[in-house]
Motif scaffolding. Structure first.
Motif, PDB file in Angstrom:
ATOM      1  N   PHE A  47      -3.167   3.231  -9.352  1.00 36.59           N
ATOM      2  CA  PHE A  47      -3.800   4.505  -8.992  1.00 36.59           C
ATOM      3  C   PHE A  47      -4.217   4.527  -7.525  1.00 36.59           C
ATOM      4  CE2 PHE A  47      -4.714   5.206 -13.657  1.00 36.59           C
ATOM      5  CZ  PHE A  47      -3.830   6.266 -13.771  1.00 36.59           C
ATOM      6  N   ASP A  48      -4.674   3.394  -7.007  1.00 39.19           N
ATOM      7  CA  ASP A  48      -5.011   3.318  -5.581  1.00 39.19           C
ATOM      8  C   ASP A  48      -3.789   3.600  -4.714  1.00 39.19           C
ATOM      9  OD1 ASP A  48      -7.635   2.711  -6.182  1.00 39.19           O
ATOM     10  OD2 ASP A  48      -7.446   0.563  -5.747  1.00 39.19           O
ATOM     11  N   LEU A  49      -2.644   3.013  -5.089  1.00 39.66           N
ATOM     12  CA  LEU A  49      -1.420   3.227  -4.321  1.00 39.66           C
ATOM     13  C   LEU A  49      -0.994   4.695  -4.378  1.00 39.66           C
ATOM     14  CD1 LEU A  49       0.883   1.687  -2.705  1.00 39.66           C
ATOM     15  CD2 LEU A  49       2.192   1.993  -4.809  1.00 39.66           C
ATOM     16  N   LEU A  50      -1.074   5.273  -5.564  1.00 42.12           N
ATOM     17  CA  LEU A  50      -0.695   6.680  -5.700  1.00 42.12           C
ATOM     18  C   LEU A  50      -1.586   7.566  -4.826  1.00 42.12           C
ATOM     19  CD1 LEU A  50       0.021   6.883  -9.525  1.00 42.12           C
ATOM     20  CD2 LEU A  50       1.688   7.028  -7.668  1.00 42.12           C
ATOM     21  N   LYS A  51      -2.866   7.262  -4.795  1.00 42.74           N
ATOM     22  CA  LYS A  51      -3.784   8.041  -3.954  1.00 42.74           C
ATOM     23  C   LYS A  51      -3.502   7.795  -2.480  1.00 42.74           C
ATOM     24  CE  LYS A  51      -7.405   8.087  -7.406  1.00 42.74           C
ATOM     25  NZ  LYS A  51      -8.650   7.460  -7.853  1.00 42.74           N
ATOM     26  N   LYS A  52      -3.251   6.523  -2.128  1.00 39.52           N
ATOM     27  CA  LYS A  52      -3.007   6.158  -0.729  1.00 39.52           C
ATOM     28  C   LYS A  52      -1.787   6.882  -0.173  1.00 39.52           C
ATOM     29  CE  LYS A  52      -1.950   2.152   2.131  1.00 39.52           C
ATOM     30  NZ  LYS A  52      -1.594   0.729   2.113  1.00 39.52           N
ATOM     31  N   HIS A  53      -0.728   6.899  -0.936  1.00 42.12           N
ATOM     32  CA  HIS A  53       0.497   7.554  -0.492  1.00 42.12           C
ATOM     33  C   HIS A  53       0.494   9.056  -0.784  1.00 42.12           C
ATOM     34  CE1 HIS A  53       2.532   3.938   0.681  1.00 42.12           C
ATOM     35  NE2 HIS A  53       2.347   3.384  -0.490  1.00 42.12           N
ATOM     36  N   LYS A  54      -0.613   9.509  -1.345  1.00 42.84           N
ATOM     37  CA  LYS A  54      -0.728  10.926  -1.717  1.00 42.84           C
ATOM     38  C   LYS A  54       0.454  11.347  -2.569  1.00 42.84           C
ATOM     39  CE  LYS A  54      -3.437  11.953   2.334  1.00 42.84           C
ATOM     40  NZ  LYS A  54      -3.472  12.509   3.645  1.00 42.84           N
ATOM     41  N   ARG A  55       0.843  10.413  -3.441  1.00 41.77           N
ATOM     42  CA  ARG A  55       1.965  10.689  -4.324  1.00 41.77           C
ATOM     43  C   ARG A  55       1.436  11.269  -5.609  1.00 41.77           C
ATOM     44  NH1 ARG A  55       5.793   6.806  -5.940  1.00 41.77           N
ATOM     45  NH2 ARG A  55       6.641   8.677  -6.825  1.00 41.77           N
ATOM     46  N   ASN A  56       1.304  12.531  -5.618  1.00 37.82           N
ATOM     47  CA  ASN A  56       0.854  13.218  -6.815  1.00 37.82           C
ATOM     48  C   ASN A  56       2.089  13.598  -7.618  1.00 37.82           C
ATOM     49  OD1 ASN A  56       0.119  15.277  -8.614  1.00 37.82           O
ATOM     50  ND2 ASN A  56      -1.676  15.761  -7.377  1.00 37.82           N
ATOM     51  N   HIS A  57       2.123  13.197  -8.866  1.00 38.57           N
ATOM     52  CA  HIS A  57       3.303  13.474  -9.680  1.00 38.57           C
ATOM     53  C   HIS A  57       3.542  14.975  -9.861  1.00 38.57           C
ATOM     54  CE1 HIS A  57       4.357   9.410 -10.540  1.00 38.57           C
ATOM     55  NE2 HIS A  57       3.108   9.141 -10.880  1.00 38.57           N
ATOM     56  N   LYS A 101       6.853   4.928 -10.553  1.00 38.95           N
ATOM     57  CA  LYS A 101       8.171   5.506 -10.757  1.00 38.95           C
ATOM     58  C   LYS A 101       9.227   5.132  -9.727  1.00 38.95           C
ATOM     59  CE  LYS A 101       8.456   9.496 -12.578  1.00 38.95           C
ATOM     60  NZ  LYS A 101       8.441  10.921 -12.762  1.00 38.95           N
ATOM     61  N   ASN A 102       9.042   4.040  -8.991  1.00 43.09           N
ATOM     62  CA  ASN A 102      10.127   3.532  -8.152  1.00 43.09           C
ATOM     63  C   ASN A 102       9.934   2.036  -7.939  1.00 43.09           C
ATOM     64  OD1 ASN A 102       9.033   2.870  -5.393  1.00 43.09           O
ATOM     65  ND2 ASN A 102       8.423   5.030  -5.479  1.00 43.09           N
ATOM     66  N   LYS A 103      11.048   1.370  -7.714  1.00 47.10           N
ATOM     67  CA  LYS A 103      11.078  -0.083  -7.665  1.00 47.10           C
ATOM     68  C   LYS A 103      10.193  -0.659  -6.565  1.00 47.10           C
ATOM     69  CE  LYS A 103      14.355  -3.877  -6.997  1.00 47.10           C
ATOM     70  NZ  LYS A 103      15.749  -4.241  -6.761  1.00 47.10           N
ATOM     71  N   GLU A 104      10.302  -0.111  -5.362  1.00 45.59           N
ATOM     72  CA  GLU A 104       9.572  -0.656  -4.221  1.00 45.59           C
ATOM     73  C   GLU A 104       8.063  -0.565  -4.428  1.00 45.59           C
ATOM     74  OE1 GLU A 104      12.068   1.645  -3.897  1.00 45.59           O
ATOM     75  OE2 GLU A 104      13.605   0.209  -3.294  1.00 45.59           O
ATOM     76  N   ASP A 105       7.591   0.601  -4.834  1.00 45.63           N
ATOM     77  CA  ASP A 105       6.156   0.755  -5.062  1.00 45.63           C
ATOM     78  C   ASP A 105       5.689  -0.106  -6.233  1.00 45.63           C
ATOM     79  OD1 ASP A 105       5.810   2.459  -2.924  1.00 45.63           O
ATOM     80  OD2 ASP A 105       5.844   4.292  -4.117  1.00 45.63           O
ATOM     81  N   ALA A 106       6.512  -0.227  -7.276  1.00 43.47           N
ATOM     82  CA  ALA A 106       6.149  -1.064  -8.422  1.00 43.47           C
ATOM     83  C   ALA A 106       5.994  -2.518  -7.984  1.00 43.47           C
ATOM     84  CB  ALA A 106       7.199  -0.943  -9.530  1.00 43.47           C
ATOM     85  N   LEU A 107       6.913  -2.982  -7.145  1.00 43.81           N
ATOM     86  CA  LEU A 107       6.805  -4.346  -6.640  1.00 43.81           C
ATOM     87  C   LEU A 107       5.559  -4.524  -5.775  1.00 43.81           C
ATOM     88  CD1 LEU A 107      10.564  -5.043  -5.825  1.00 43.81           C
ATOM     89  CD2 LEU A 107       9.200  -6.076  -7.667  1.00 43.81           C
ATOM     90  N   ASP A 108       5.241  -3.501  -4.968  1.00 40.37           N
ATOM     91  CA  ASP A 108       4.025  -3.550  -4.157  1.00 40.37           C
ATOM     92  C   ASP A 108       2.780  -3.632  -5.044  1.00 40.37           C
ATOM     93  OD1 ASP A 108       5.451  -3.434  -1.795  1.00 40.37           O
ATOM     94  OD2 ASP A 108       5.061  -1.295  -1.444  1.00 40.37           O
ATOM     95  N   VAL A 109       2.772  -2.836  -6.103  1.00 40.27           N
ATOM     96  CA  VAL A 109       1.628  -2.837  -7.021  1.00 40.27           C
ATOM     97  C   VAL A 109       1.476  -4.208  -7.678  1.00 40.27           C
ATOM     98  CG1 VAL A 109       0.746  -1.898  -9.203  1.00 40.27           C
ATOM     99  CG2 VAL A 109       1.592  -0.348  -7.445  1.00 40.27           C
TER     100      VAL A 109
END
Length: 177
Positions: free
Chosen positions: A80-90, A38-46
């Protein structure tokens, strides 16, 4: 996949062939990553991490015709790994948004993407692959490594939960494991 010969070249170590394949898939990869994070920077990282993982493991791809499915599977796991790593729970993101704007009703706050982010991982993945990536049930089943009947169940249950969320009701709490 139309470019089976290009995939075979990439598997044999041809970097230019791999680069061509990634360029063809890049827009789809970015859109899918954005739906998850849900954001450009993280999407590019993924996407970057997905391409890296694919590049170092392309030699392990057994069926060139499944390159796109294989790449999609890597992207899903990476997101999903990135979401867990950043503890970004929706759920936490939504709670923070609601706290910032308490005067708004939750039904005014939720849009389709936010509603999708409230679904469990399996439902969310099935919905994104089916409706946003236009993949068939069969292809989704291969990507998620689940039976087609399970994918159909995920889609049906996800639609029920999305309707409840969007209409301001509660999710029925069904979980798929």
């Amino acid at each position: 996949m139309k470019n089976i010969d290009t995939v075979k070249k990439a598997i044999k170590g041809n970097e230019k062939a791999f680069e061509r394949l990634v360029k063809e898939e890049s827009e789809k990869l970015y859109r899918m990553a954005f739906l998850y994070v849900k954001n450009k920077e993280d999407a590019l990282d993924v996407v970057q991490e997905t391409v890296y993982k694919a590049f170092i493991s392309i030699g392990q791809l057994k069926n060139p015709e499944f390159f796109s499915t294989w790449l999609t599977r890597i992207l899903i796991h990476t997101a999903f790994d990135l979401l867990k790593k950043h503890k970004r729970n929706h759920y936490e993101d939504l709670a923070n948004d609601i706290a910032d704007e308490r005067q708004k009703d939750i039904t005014d706050k939720l849009d389709t993407l936010e509603a999708i982010s409230l679904l469990n991982e399996n439902y969310r993945t099935a919905i994104i692959l089916f409706y946003y990536q236009d993949l068939s049930i069969h292809t989704i089943a291969e990507t998620m490594e689940k039976p087609e009947s399970t994918i159909k169940t995920y889609l049906r249950r996800a639609k029920i939960e999305l309707k409840a969320i969007i209409e301001g009701g509660e999710s029925n709490g069904q979980k798929a494991y």
